[in-house]
Design a protein around this motif. Sequence first.
Motif, PDB file in Angstrom:
ATOM      1  N   VAL A   1       0.836  -1.207   0.000  1.00  0.00           N
ATOM      2  CA  VAL A   1       0.000   0.000   0.000  1.00  0.00           C
ATOM      3  C   VAL A   1       0.871   1.258   0.000  1.00  0.00           C
ATOM      4  O   VAL A   1       0.594   2.223  -0.727  1.00  0.00           O
ATOM      5  CB  VAL A   1      -0.945  -0.018   1.217  1.00  0.00           C
ATOM      6  N   VAL A   2       1.934   1.255   0.814  1.00  0.00           N
ATOM      7  CA  VAL A   2       2.825   2.422   0.859  1.00  0.00           C
ATOM      8  C   VAL A   2       3.495   2.641  -0.488  1.00  0.00           C
ATOM      9  O   VAL A   2       3.580   3.775  -0.997  1.00  0.00           O
ATOM     10  CB  VAL A   2       3.865   2.246   1.981  1.00  0.00           C
TER      11      VAL A   2
ATOM     12  N   ALA B   1       2.425   1.641  -3.431  1.00  0.00           N
ATOM     13  CA  ALA B   1       1.427   2.061  -4.414  1.00  0.00           C
ATOM     14  C   ALA B   1       1.068   3.538  -4.240  1.00  0.00           C
ATOM     15  O   ALA B   1       0.889   4.271  -5.217  1.00  0.00           O
ATOM     16  CB  ALA B   1       0.174   1.191  -4.291  1.00  0.00           C
ATOM     17  N   ALA B   2       0.962   3.983  -2.974  1.00  0.00           N
ATOM     18  CA  ALA B   2       0.651   5.391  -2.727  1.00  0.00           C
ATOM     19  C   ALA B   2       1.780   6.296  -3.202  1.00  0.00           C
ATOM     20  O   ALA B   2       1.548   7.357  -3.788  1.00  0.00           O
ATOM     21  CB  ALA B   2       0.383   5.612  -1.239  1.00  0.00           C
ATOM     22  N   ALA B   3       3.034   5.876  -2.960  1.00  0.00           N
ATOM     23  CA  ALA B   3       4.166   6.692  -3.409  1.00  0.00           C
ATOM     24  C   ALA B   3       4.278   6.709  -4.928  1.00  0.00           C
ATOM     25  O   ALA B   3       4.625   7.738  -5.526  1.00  0.00           O
ATOM     26  CB  ALA B   3       5.462   6.171  -2.796  1.00  0.00           C
TER      27      ALA B   3
ATOM     28  N   GLY C   1       1.816   6.501  -7.017  1.00  0.00           N
ATOM     29  CA  GLY C   1       0.716   7.251  -7.606  1.00  0.00           C
ATOM     30  C   GLY C   1       0.837   8.750  -7.476  1.00  0.00           C
ATOM     31  O   GLY C   1       0.052   9.490  -8.085  1.00  0.00           O
ATOM     32  N   LEU C   2       1.805   9.231  -6.698  1.00  0.00           N
ATOM     33  CA  LEU C   2       1.994  10.673  -6.530  1.00  0.00           C
ATOM     34  C   LEU C   2       2.981  11.206  -7.560  1.00  0.00           C
ATOM     35  O   LEU C   2       4.001  10.567  -7.842  1.00  0.00           O
ATOM     36  CB  LEU C   2       2.519  10.974  -5.118  1.00  0.00           C
TER      37      LEU C   2
END
Length: 290
Positions: free
Chosen positions: A33-34, A36-38, A40-41
């Motif tokens: 999750v971490v 994927a979040a990084a 996507g930014l």
Amino acid sequence: MTLSTTARGIGLELPRHPSRLVPTVVAVIVGVVVLAAAAGLPIPWSDLGSLPGQIAHYLTLMFADPNWEKLPQALFETWRSISMAWIGAIGCVIVSIPLGMLAANNVGPVWVRLPLRGLFAVIRAVPEVIIALLLLTVTGLTPFTGALALAIAGIGTQAKWVYETVESVQEGASEAVKAAGGNTAQVTRWALWPAAAPTLLSFALYRFEINIRTSAVLGLVGAGGIGSMLANYTNFREWDTVGMLLIVVVIATMLMDAVSGAIRRRIMRGPRVKAIVEPKKERADVAGTR
């Protein structure tokens, strides 16, 4: 010969090693999750190397030679921010204490507790800045908008602290009042409130500390105070004045935290008992008579 072989030989069954499967799966999921979040930014990773130099450059512009000409105006705006935080804290405490006590399991009925706790959860979910932006359409660009936003936003957290504190009070005094024929209101007044009052007063002062920090943020959206002044000079890129304002904000916040923290510690410790010490002269006279 191993320990397990010896234990089986005498008829003992050793406990199995705890499984690490669940913690490992959870750690992997969190890591994915971490990442994927990084990913996507839109972060320019190539510019991270120059970030420390840019930070040092702007820190030099702000604090190498601060502009102290605007200090009187900065102190006045800081006082407005502190006043806004204080009014917001008082309004929050006045509303949250009775509502929070009604939301406690040992005070209010279930048909009162559940709606109140739901309302507190909704208020906690909305940031102070959003509440201030909504109030701007009604009250305008005034410090009253910031104070009202701080009061409303603090009710959710403050009321939660209230009913959790009331629920943690020991049952001895409450049972004594009930045994004497007291109703719920009398139990609340004579048993729960005296036991919870020091903690609730400490939480009220802590709310004031939080409001001081938040009031500077609310000023960035036009609620007045030192935050508005800081936003204006940042937009004009007058970094020497911005540095002076940041120094004033940090010093004022630290002073308010120190004063409020000292008062909170005194409330929680209670009044001190001073030891009675005989004067040296009287002790010498007593020793001489012996």
